[in-house]
Design a protein around this motif. Structure first.
Motif, PDB file in Angstrom:
ATOM      1  N   ARG A  23       0.880  -1.037   0.026  1.00 56.60           N
ATOM      2  CA  ARG A  23       0.492   0.347  -0.252  1.00 56.60           C
ATOM      3  C   ARG A  23       0.776   0.914  -0.258  1.00 56.60           C
ATOM      4  N   ASN A  83      -3.512   5.317   0.082  1.00 56.67           N
ATOM      5  CA  ASN A  83      -4.668   4.002   0.268  1.00 56.67           C
ATOM      6  C   ASN A  83      -5.340   4.172   1.720  1.00 56.67           C
ATOM      7  N   HIS A  90      -5.236   1.967  -5.831  1.00 52.13           N
ATOM      8  CA  HIS A  90      -6.630   1.952  -5.514  1.00 52.13           C
ATOM      9  C   HIS A  90      -7.439   3.706  -6.066  1.00 52.13           C
ATOM     10  N   ARG A 150      -5.552  -5.259  -3.732  1.00 46.40           N
ATOM     11  CA  ARG A 150      -4.695  -5.954  -2.551  1.00 46.40           C
ATOM     12  C   ARG A 150      -4.636  -7.220  -2.567  1.00 46.40           C
TER      13      ARG A 150
END
Length: 395
Positions: free
Chosen positions: A17, A21, A52, A73
Motif C-alpha cells: 500500500r 490508500n 486503488h 490488494r
C-alpha cells in the motif's frame, strides 16, 4: 542516472500500500518518510505498491519519491514481480520509463512477502515491522491462518536466508530471531516522530479518550469501547473519539449501540493532518489496544502533543515507543487496562506530568536520524562482498 561508482543508489521498495490508500497505516508512513529522507540525501527511490480508486498508476511525490501502482490488494505481489522483470528486461512501458534494475530492493513483508530474492537479481533487504503470529487467527479463519503463519514463519525465513533484515523495534528483532533469523543480520531503525506543524490546542473540558488508526480486528478497538462502558457510571461525561477508517467500522458501531454508549463514542472516520493534530491535543489520554504493533507510531504522535497513552505490554514495539509509568502505562490484561485509564483520568497532576515526559521522549525520535541510519544500511548492503556480482548488468 547514477554511475557505477556513485555513492547514490536506486532503491526500490515493494509494499502492498501507499499512504493515499484508504487502508494505509503506520507501515506506509514509515516507508514514505524513509524514502523521502533517502531522496533528500541524494538517492533515487521508487515505491511499487497496489493501485486503488482515485490514485493514478504513477506519480512523483513532492518529496521526489516515484510511486508506481500495479495490481490490487491480492494481485499486487504477482504484478510487482512482472513489473520488475519487465523493467529489468527493458520491455514495455515501465522498462522504457527506466525502472531498470535498482541497486537495492526493499521487500516489505507485511505478513505476506513479495519473495523478491526469487527474481530480483539484486541485493534484497527484508523490512518487517512486526511478526503476525497473533494477527493471523484474528483476521482470518483457522485454515488461512495456518497457511499464512507457515508462509511467514517458515517459507519466508527460508527464502530470505541470505538477506539482511531491518525492523523498527528490538521487540520485532527478538521475534525474528526466534523464527531462525540470525540476530547479526537484523538492523533496527525506529520510526521518527511526525512533525508538529501547528500550535497547541486546548484539552476538552470533560474526560476524553482517543483511538487513532485503521479500523480492523487486530487493532482491538472493542477494548476501548468496553473501557468507556466500564467508566460510564463514574464518569457520565466521558467521551471516546475513534479516528480512522476500515472495514471493521460497522461492527464497532453496532457494538457501541449494544453497550448503549453510542452517545459517548464519536466515529470521526478519515481525518486530515490538521484534524488529527486537534484530536491528539484535545484528548486527555490516547489508547492503543492493538494486539501487536511493530513500533507504535500513534504513541509518539500523541506524545509529541503531551498526551500520554495506555497500551498493552505484550503488544510488541509499543513498549519501546513509551516509557512505562513515565510517558504512559502498559497493561498486562484488559482489566488492568481499564483500571489504568480510570486512574489517569482521575489524577490530573500525574497525567499532565506524564504528558510532558511523553513530549520529551517523542522528541528523541526524528525522521532525519532514521533516514541516516537507513541510508547507512543501504550503502553497507550495496557495497557488500557479492553485491557487485548481483549487479553485473547496470542500467
Amino acid at each position: 542516472m547514477d554511475t557505477p561508482d556513485s555513492p547514490f543508489r536506486h532503491v526500490l521498495f515493494l509494499n502492498w500500500r501507499d499512504t493515499r490508500n484508504p487502508e494505509g497505516g503506520g507501515s506506509e508512513v514509515y516507508i514514505e518518510r524513509i524514502a523521502a529522507e533517502l531522496v533528500r540525501i541524494g538517492h533515487r527511490v521508487t515505491v511499487l505498491c497496489a493501485g486503488h480508486d482515485g490514485a493514478p498508476p504513477e506519480e512523483t511525490t513532492p518529496d521526489g519519491t516515484r510511486i508506481l501502482r500495479r495490481g490490487g490488494r491480492h494481485t499486487v505481489y504477482a504484478r510487482a514481480a512482472l513489473t520488475y522483470l519487465a523493467g529489468r528486461l527493458g520491455v514495455g512501458r515501465l522498462g522504457h520509463r527506466g525502472l531498470g534494475r535498482p541497486d537495492l530492493v526493499v521487500d516489505v513483508c507485511n505478513g505476506v512477502p513479495f519473495f523478491a530474492p526469487l527474481y530480483a537479481g539484486r541485493p534484497v533487504l527484508a523490512l518487517v515491522h512486526h511478526v503476525h503470529r497473533e494477527q493471523w487467527p484474528v483476521v482470518f479463519g483457522p485454515w488461512v491462518a495456518r497457511i499464512g503463519w507457515w508462509i511467514e514463519s517458515k517459507l519466508a525465513v527460508r527464502v530470505y536466508r541470505r538477506c539482511r533484515y531491518v525492523t523498527v523495534s528490538e521487540a520485532t528483532k527478538s521475534e525474528l530471531s526466534g523464527l531462525g533469523v540470525a540476530a547479526d543480520r537484523i538492523a533496527v531503525v525506529p520510526n521518527g516522530t511526525p512533525d508538529v506543524v501547528a500550535g497547541p490546542a486546548p484539552r476538552t473540558t470533560h474526560p476524553s479518550l482517543l483511538v487513532l488508526g485503521r479500523l480492523v480486528p487486530h487493532k482491538r478497538v472493542e477494548i476501548a469501547l468496553r473501557t468507556v462502558a466500564a467508566l460510564a457510571a463514574d464518569l457520565p461525561d466521558v467521551e471516546l473519539v475513534v479516528a480512522g477508517q476500515g472495514w471493521w467500522e460497522p461492527k464497532l458501531k453496532d457494538l457501541a449501540v449494544e453497550m448503549n454508549i453510542q452517545d459517548r463514542v464519536r466515529f470521526a472516520g478519515f481525518i486530515t493532518e490538521e484534524e488529527k493534530h486537534a484530536v491528539l491535543c484535545s484528548a486527555w489520554l490516547a489508547l492503543t489496544p492493538s494486539i501487536k504493533e511493530g513500533w507504535g507510531l500513534t504513541i509518539v504522535e500523541a506524545g509529541a502533543r503531551a498526551t500520554p497513552t495506555v497500551a498493552f505490554r505484550n503488544a510488541g514495539g509499543v513498549a519501546e515507543a513509551m516509557v512505562h509509568d513515565e510517558t504512559g502505562m502498559l497493561a498486562d490484561d484488559e482489566e488492568e487496562f481499564i483500571l489504568q485509564v480510570r486512574n489517569l483520568l482521575a489524577d490530573d497532576v500525574r497525567r499532565k506530568a506524564m504528558g510532558e515526559a511523553a513530549r520529551a521522549h517523542a522528541a528523541q525520535f526524528t525522521w532525519e536520524a532514521a533516514g541516516a541510519r537507513f541510508a547507512n544500511l543501504v550503502a553497507e548492503i550495496a557495497t557488500a562482498p557479492g553485491a557487485a556480482d548481483r549487479q553485473s548488468i547496470r542500467r
